[in-house]
Design a protein around this motif. Structure first.
Motif, PDB file in Angstrom:
ATOM      1  N   ALA A  35     -51.165 -56.192  59.570  1.00 41.65           N
ATOM      2  CA  ALA A  35     -50.029 -55.781  60.408  1.00 41.65           C
ATOM      3  C   ALA A  35     -50.362 -56.022  61.880  1.00 41.65           C
ATOM      4  O   ALA A  35     -49.528 -56.524  62.632  1.00 41.65           O
ATOM      5  CB  ALA A  35     -49.709 -54.316  60.168  1.00 41.65           C
ATOM      6  N   ALA A  36     -51.613 -55.709  62.269  1.00 41.64           N
ATOM      7  CA  ALA A  36     -52.030 -55.882  63.658  1.00 41.64           C
ATOM      8  C   ALA A  36     -52.009 -57.365  64.033  1.00 41.64           C
ATOM      9  O   ALA A  36     -51.582 -57.738  65.131  1.00 41.64           O
ATOM     10  CB  ALA A  36     -53.418 -55.296  63.868  1.00 41.64           C
ATOM     11  N   ARG A  37     -52.476 -58.193  63.102  1.00 42.24           N
ATOM     12  CA  ARG A  37     -52.520 -59.635  63.374  1.00 42.24           C
ATOM     13  C   ARG A  37     -51.103 -60.168  63.564  1.00 42.24           C
ATOM     14  O   ARG A  37     -50.831 -60.915  64.498  1.00 42.24           O
ATOM     15  CB  ARG A  37     -53.220 -60.332  62.201  1.00 42.24           C
ATOM     16  CG  ARG A  37     -53.982 -61.577  62.612  1.00 42.24           C
ATOM     17  CD  ARG A  37     -54.969 -62.025  61.559  1.00 42.24           C
ATOM     18  NE  ARG A  37     -54.376 -62.218  60.241  1.00 42.24           N
ATOM     19  CZ  ARG A  37     -54.753 -61.517  59.168  1.00 42.24           C
ATOM     20  NH1 ARG A  37     -55.690 -60.600  59.240  1.00 42.24           N
ATOM     21  NH2 ARG A  37     -54.180 -61.742  58.003  1.00 42.24           N
ATOM     22  N   TYR A  38     -50.203 -59.755  62.692  1.00 37.95           N
ATOM     23  CA  TYR A  38     -48.817 -60.230  62.784  1.00 37.95           C
ATOM     24  C   TYR A  38     -48.111 -59.656  64.015  1.00 37.95           C
ATOM     25  O   TYR A  38     -47.246 -60.290  64.602  1.00 37.95           O
ATOM     26  CB  TYR A  38     -48.044 -59.908  61.503  1.00 37.95           C
ATOM     27  CG  TYR A  38     -48.203 -61.008  60.477  1.00 37.95           C
ATOM     28  CD1 TYR A  38     -47.265 -62.041  60.403  1.00 37.95           C
ATOM     29  CD2 TYR A  38     -49.302 -61.025  59.629  1.00 37.95           C
ATOM     30  CE1 TYR A  38     -47.426 -63.076  59.489  1.00 37.95           C
ATOM     31  CE2 TYR A  38     -49.477 -62.045  58.708  1.00 37.95           C
ATOM     32  CZ  TYR A  38     -48.541 -63.067  58.638  1.00 37.95           C
ATOM     33  OH  TYR A  38     -48.712 -64.085  57.730  1.00 37.95           O
ATOM     34  N   ARG A  39     -48.519 -58.478  64.384  1.00 42.60           N
ATOM     35  CA  ARG A  39     -47.919 -57.860  65.574  1.00 42.60           C
ATOM     36  C   ARG A  39     -48.164 -58.785  66.778  1.00 42.60           C
ATOM     37  O   ARG A  39     -47.242 -59.085  67.537  1.00 42.60           O
ATOM     38  CB  ARG A  39     -48.540 -56.487  65.857  1.00 42.60           C
ATOM     39  CG  ARG A  39     -48.040 -55.841  67.158  1.00 42.60           C
ATOM     40  CD  ARG A  39     -48.761 -54.536  67.433  1.00 42.60           C
ATOM     41  NE  ARG A  39     -48.395 -53.499  66.466  1.00 42.60           N
ATOM     42  CZ  ARG A  39     -47.263 -52.802  66.511  1.00 42.60           C
ATOM     43  NH1 ARG A  39     -46.405 -52.997  67.507  1.00 42.60           N
ATOM     44  NH2 ARG A  39     -46.998 -51.905  65.607  1.00 42.60           N
ATOM     45  N   ALA A  40     -49.425 -59.240  66.918  1.00 42.48           N
ATOM     46  CA  ALA A  40     -49.781 -60.126  68.022  1.00 42.48           C
ATOM     47  C   ALA A  40     -49.047 -61.461  67.877  1.00 42.48           C
ATOM     48  O   ALA A  40     -48.472 -61.968  68.841  1.00 42.48           O
ATOM     49  CB  ALA A  40     -51.287 -60.330  68.057  1.00 42.48           C
ATOM     50  N   GLY A  45     -45.828 -55.902  71.482  1.00 46.17           N
ATOM     51  CA  GLY A  45     -46.918 -55.189  72.163  1.00 46.17           C
ATOM     52  C   GLY A  45     -47.463 -54.091  71.263  1.00 46.17           C
ATOM     53  O   GLY A  45     -47.004 -53.925  70.136  1.00 46.17           O
ATOM     54  N   PRO A  46     -48.429 -53.360  71.752  1.00 45.02           N
ATOM     55  CA  PRO A  46     -48.988 -52.244  70.978  1.00 45.02           C
ATOM     56  C   PRO A  46     -47.899 -51.239  70.630  1.00 45.02           C
ATOM     57  O   PRO A  46     -46.955 -51.044  71.399  1.00 45.02           O
ATOM     58  CB  PRO A  46     -50.028 -51.626  71.901  1.00 45.02           C
ATOM     59  CG  PRO A  46     -49.946 -52.348  73.202  1.00 45.02           C
ATOM     60  CD  PRO A  46     -49.019 -53.509  73.065  1.00 45.02           C
ATOM     61  N   ALA A  47     -48.045 -50.648  69.450  1.00 50.71           N
ATOM     62  CA  ALA A  47     -47.062 -49.644  69.031  1.00 50.71           C
ATOM     63  C   ALA A  47     -47.101 -48.471  69.997  1.00 50.71           C
ATOM     64  O   ALA A  47     -48.169 -48.118  70.495  1.00 50.71           O
ATOM     65  CB  ALA A  47     -47.377 -49.167  67.623  1.00 50.71           C
ATOM     66  N   PRO A  48     -45.965 -47.883  70.259  1.00 47.18           N
ATOM     67  CA  PRO A  48     -45.974 -46.723  71.147  1.00 47.18           C
ATOM     68  C   PRO A  48     -46.780 -45.586  70.530  1.00 47.18           C
ATOM     69  O   PRO A  48     -46.774 -45.418  69.316  1.00 47.18           O
ATOM     70  CB  PRO A  48     -44.498 -46.347  71.256  1.00 47.18           C
ATOM     71  CG  PRO A  48     -43.845 -46.964  70.055  1.00 47.18           C
ATOM     72  CD  PRO A  48     -44.640 -48.178  69.714  1.00 47.18           C
ATOM     73  N   GLN A  49     -47.499 -44.854  71.355  1.00 43.56           N
ATOM     74  CA  GLN A  49     -48.236 -43.687  70.869  1.00 43.56           C
ATOM     75  C   GLN A  49     -47.221 -42.654  70.395  1.00 43.56           C
ATOM     76  O   GLN A  49     -46.136 -42.573  70.942  1.00 43.56           O
ATOM     77  CB  GLN A  49     -49.048 -43.066  72.021  1.00 43.56           C
ATOM     78  CG  GLN A  49     -50.183 -43.945  72.506  1.00 43.56           C
ATOM     79  CD  GLN A  49     -51.218 -44.156  71.421  1.00 43.56           C
ATOM     80  OE1 GLN A  49     -51.694 -43.207  70.830  1.00 43.56           O
ATOM     81  NE2 GLN A  49     -51.545 -45.416  71.137  1.00 43.56           N
ATOM     82  N   PRO A  50     -47.580 -41.920  69.355  1.00 43.69           N
ATOM     83  CA  PRO A  50     -46.662 -40.831  68.986  1.00 43.69           C
ATOM     84  C   PRO A  50     -46.476 -39.905  70.194  1.00 43.69           C
ATOM     85  O   PRO A  50     -47.452 -39.602  70.883  1.00 43.69           O
ATOM     86  CB  PRO A  50     -47.373 -40.124  67.832  1.00 43.69           C
ATOM     87  CG  PRO A  50     -48.770 -40.669  67.811  1.00 43.69           C
ATOM     88  CD  PRO A  50     -48.775 -41.973  68.541  1.00 43.69           C
TER      89      PRO A  50
END
Ligand SMILES: [Zn+2]
Ligand SMILES: [Zn+2]
Length: 192
Positions: A35-40, A45-50
């Motif tokens: 998921a992280a690889r595909y996100r990039a 961008g980075p997922a928002p912090q909760p």
């Protein structure tokens, strides 16, 4: 192995909606790393912090007020919680415990109370700022009542020799007693 087109689309939709890599793992069955690889790769961008539990921006007095309800005659009742052991009306503000009447006193006077705070009106369990008094305020008020009712004492010390100017206190009805002696009696009751 690359993800199939449908999964990539679902992943993109999830990222677009603010979903985390962990959410992708849960919902689409892919690993968090993938998921992280595909996100990039997909340009998110980075997922928002909760969102952290938002800190209460209300002041102590504002928070206090949310637990009070005005009653007829200018008094106030407490709708907040009570300490199970002694029934003290209290609430929490920014992680600290506060006694309702102590805060009521501070609201009116702008200073911390000395000694126990009581309501000096006749409304049961009143927490109205104008009705509460600390030790010195209560003694002044009750001494005035004693003067009106003629229950003052001319003695300058009690039978045990405690100085009246320092230790004289009054009951609700204006009857004088020695505070030092009462404290001794109370202490004996506690240890008994
Ligand atoms: Zn009152
Ligand atoms: Zn005494």
């Amino acid at each position: 192995m690359p993800l199939d087109h449908t999964t990539v689309q679902a992943l993109a939709a999830l990222f677009a909606a603010g979903g985390t890599n962990r959410a992708a793992h849960r919902q689409l069955g892919i690993s968090v790393d993938t998921a992280a690889r595909y996100r990039a790769r997909l340009g998110y961008g980075p997922a928002p912090q909760p969102t952290p539990a938002t800190r209460d921006t209300r002041t102590l007095a504002e928070k206090w007020a949310t637990f009070t309800r005005p009653t007829a005659g200018g008094h106030m009742e407490w709708t907040g919680r009570r300490r199970p052991t002694c029934g003290t009306m209290e609430f929490t503000h920014h992680g600290r415990q506060y006694a309702a009447r102590r805060v009521a006193f501070e609201i009116r006077t702008g200073r911390a109370p000395e000694g126990v705070v009581t309501a000096e009106c006749d409304y049961p369990e009143c927490v109205a700022p104008q009705c509460v008094e600390d030790e010195p305020g209560r003694t002044r008020l009750r001494a005035a009542l004693a003067a009106v009712r003629g229950t003052e004492s001319p003695l300058t010390e009690c039978t045990r020799g405690h100085d009246a100017a320092t230790h004289r206190r009054y009951d609700r009805n204006g009857t004088p007693y020695c505070g030092a002696c009462r404290a001794l009696t109370d202490a004996r009751k506690v240890t008994a």
